[in-house]
Motif scaffolding. Structure first.
Motif, mmCIF file in Angstrom:
data_model
loop_
_atom_site.group_PDB
_atom_site.id
_atom_site.type_symbol
_atom_site.label_atom_id
_atom_site.label_comp_id
_atom_site.label_asym_id
_atom_site.label_seq_id
_atom_site.Cartn_x
_atom_site.Cartn_y
_atom_site.Cartn_z
ATOM 1 N N ASP A 1 0.832 -1.215 0.000
ATOM 2 C CA ASP A 1 0.000 0.000 0.000
ATOM 3 C C ASP A 1 0.866 1.263 0.000
ATOM 4 O O ASP A 1 0.486 2.287 -0.561
ATOM 5 C CB ASP A 1 -0.922 0.019 1.238
ATOM 6 N N ALA A 2 2.021 1.160 0.639
ATOM 7 C CA ALA A 2 2.916 2.326 0.693
ATOM 8 C C ALA A 2 3.666 2.526 -0.620
ATOM 9 O O ALA A 2 4.407 3.503 -0.772
ATOM 10 C CB ALA A 2 3.913 2.156 1.847
ATOM 11 N N GLY A 3 3.489 1.593 -1.555
ATOM 12 C CA GLY A 3 4.144 1.719 -2.857
ATOM 13 C C GLY A 3 5.596 1.267 -2.832
ATOM 14 O O GLY A 3 6.344 1.497 -3.776
ATOM 15 N N TRP A 4 6.009 0.580 -1.735
ATOM 16 C CA TRP A 4 7.400 0.104 -1.662
ATOM 17 C C TRP A 4 7.627 -1.098 -2.558
ATOM 18 O O TRP A 4 8.710 -1.323 -3.054
ATOM 19 C CB TRP A 4 7.762 -0.324 -0.229
ATOM 20 N N ARG A 5 6.578 -1.968 -2.669
ATOM 21 C CA ARG A 5 6.699 -3.202 -3.432
ATOM 22 C C ARG A 5 5.475 -3.371 -4.320
ATOM 23 O O ARG A 5 4.394 -2.849 -4.008
ATOM 24 C CB ARG A 5 6.792 -4.432 -2.504
ATOM 25 N N PRO A 6 5.592 -4.139 -5.435
ATOM 26 C CA PRO A 6 4.433 -4.330 -6.321
ATOM 27 C C PRO A 6 3.386 -5.252 -5.686
ATOM 28 O O PRO A 6 3.726 -6.108 -4.861
ATOM 29 C CB PRO A 6 5.041 -5.010 -7.553
ATOM 30 N N HIS A 7 2.130 -5.069 -6.114
ATOM 31 C CA HIS A 7 1.053 -5.885 -5.552
ATOM 32 C C HIS A 7 1.271 -7.375 -5.803
ATOM 33 O O HIS A 7 0.854 -8.222 -5.003
ATOM 34 C CB HIS A 7 -0.310 -5.440 -6.101
ATOM 35 N N ALA A 8 1.958 -7.690 -6.915
ATOM 36 C CA ALA A 8 2.190 -9.106 -7.246
ATOM 37 C C ALA A 8 2.942 -9.822 -6.117
ATOM 38 O O ALA A 8 2.913 -11.049 -6.026
ATOM 39 C CB ALA A 8 2.980 -9.208 -8.538
ATOM 40 N N GLU A 9 3.631 -9.068 -5.264
ATOM 41 C CA GLU A 9 4.403 -9.703 -4.184
ATOM 42 C C GLU A 9 3.607 -9.815 -2.884
ATOM 43 O O GLU A 9 4.080 -10.402 -1.916
ATOM 44 C CB GLU A 9 5.687 -8.889 -3.913
ATOM 45 N N GLN A 10 2.409 -9.246 -2.862
ATOM 46 C CA GLN A 10 1.659 -9.239 -1.590
ATOM 47 C C GLN A 10 1.166 -10.632 -1.191
ATOM 48 O O GLN A 10 0.529 -11.332 -1.962
ATOM 49 C CB GLN A 10 0.463 -8.293 -1.677
ATOM 50 N N VAL A 11 1.464 -10.989 0.046
ATOM 51 C CA VAL A 11 1.025 -12.269 0.604
ATOM 52 C C VAL A 11 -0.095 -11.987 1.595
ATOM 53 O O VAL A 11 0.017 -11.089 2.420
ATOM 54 C CB VAL A 11 2.210 -12.959 1.326
ATOM 55 N N GLY A 12 -1.182 -12.758 1.509
ATOM 56 C CA GLY A 12 -2.236 -12.585 2.502
ATOM 57 C C GLY A 12 -3.623 -12.643 1.907
ATOM 58 O O GLY A 12 -3.798 -12.957 0.728
#
Ligand SMILES: Cc1cc2nc3c(=O)[nH]c(=O)nc-3n(C[C@H](O)[C@H](O)[C@H](O)COP(=O)(O)OP(=O)(O)OC[C@H]3O[C@@H](n4cnc5c(N)ncnc54)[C@H](O)[C@@H]3O)c2cc1C
Length: 324
Positions: A242-253
């Protein structure tokens, strides 16, 4: 079990690892029974042989340029056509972003039971019971999906693929791919391929994940370094996505990807229930957090209380020595 079907997925490198695991599980459960695989795509015909090496007795191939990109409607129609009148006992599918939708649509269309996200199985008196996590991984339930076939999706890294046996031959049959255009409500306009050099998150055997405790997006270089050493994929918490540090493709959960690697290393991640929902079925969980009361330690097999920015380089150094 008499007749087990397997839906196979492919990547540019061939059959996905999770598909081979689903085939291996089908072979194990079928015993002397028959394992039939279905391959849908463009240029996938050649992979039927590989499916045979890994446990399929028969492979139905829908090999058509029109199937190059995943279109949910097309796959629902073709799977229904493949299964029609077979009386199959079980349909196994590897868990993926595509099979989440496909398994649900097929279960509704075939009036069949669906056991999603399974991590284990047990055959008891001719019935297969499936183990799956519930309540964001806080508990497990055992289910038997009704129907012909009962539909089961298998989380990657929880089932054994069969070693390739080049002497095994599968009977290969083409599956008619013609579908009336007016029966398709979906059209794929463009498919954007993921970077080919990266390990896909949902299939990775090892994931190194970072959260807000990484303090700064630039510090993810430490996560990437360790991931490189371990040939792992990089994951992230929603806070950093959400903070834009990493792409959404990496989000776990819960609102990201569900993963179940052999090893999950969580760095500076608190362990909110929505994050745990996506990773708590990982086989071994290592957590690095400076707060000894952080909830992530409740699910971790190994915990390191410390500053992740100091711990990550030490882990990298030690793993490099071990792997040298
Ligand atoms: C509907 C909904 C869906 C959601 N879906 C998801 C989802 O899919 N995935 C997801 O991740 N979240 C999801 N969330 C958000 C979730 O509730 C949390 O807010 C989020 O997971 C927190 O991310 P975090 O652990 O990185 O950050 P924080 O909760 O801020 O935790 C940071 C952690 O880092 C530790 N820390 C700080 N500095 C250091 C340091 N130097 N070294 C070591 N440790 C340090 C802290 O002790 C803390 O435990 C969802 C929320 C909602 C409401």
């Amino acid at each position: 079990m008499a007749a087990i079907w397997v839906y196979l997925e492919t990547s540019p490198k061939g059959l996905t690892k999770a598909s081979l695991e689903a085939l291996g599980e089908a072979r194990r459960l079928a015993g002397e029974g028959r394992v039939t695989a279905v391959l849908i795509g463009s240029g996938v015909g050649a992979l039927a042989e590989t499916a045979g090496y890994h446990g399929a007795d028969a492979v139905l191939t829908a090999d058509d340029a029109a199937c190059a990109d995943f279109n949910l409607d097309v796959h629902v129609h073709l799977m229904r056509r493949a299964l029609d009148g077979t009386g199959a006992d079980l349909l196994l599918m590897p868990v993926s972003i595509h099979t989440r939708e496909l398994s649900a649509r097929l279960a509704a269309a075939l009036d069949a039971g669906l056991a999603p996200d399974c991590v284990g199985s047990e055959a008891v008196e001719g019935t297969v019971r499936w183990k799956r996590p519930i309540y964001a991984g806080k508990a497990f339930e055992t289910v038997v999906p009704a129907g012909n076939p009962g539909i089961v999706t298998l989380r990657p890294n929880n089932f054994e693929a069969m070693a390739a046996d080049a002497g095994r031959r599968a009977e290969v049959q083409p599956l008619d791919t013609a579908i009336d255009a007016d029966r398709l409500r979906l059209e794929v306009r463009e498919a954007v391929a993921a970077a080919a050099d990266k390990v896909p998150l949902t299939e990775a055997a090892i994931i190194v994940s970072g959260g807000r405790g990484m303090k700064d997006p630039a510090n993810f270089a430490l996560i990437e370094k360790l991931a490189g050493t371990l040939s792992a994929a990089v994951g992230a918490s929603r806070a950093v996505v959400d903070a834009g540090w990493r792409p959404h493709a990496e989000q776990v959960g819960q609102t990201g990807k569900t993963v179940s690697p052999v090893l999950y290393i969580a760095c500076g991640i608190s362990g909110a229930i929505q994050h745990l929902a996506g990773m708590s079925s990982s086989r071994t969980i290592v957590a690095v957090n400076k707060d000894p009361e952080a909830p992530i330690f409740k699910v971790a097999d190994y915990g390191i209380v410390g500053d992740t920015l100091e711990v990550l380089p030490l882990l990298d150094e030690e793993f490099k020595k071990l792997l040298a």
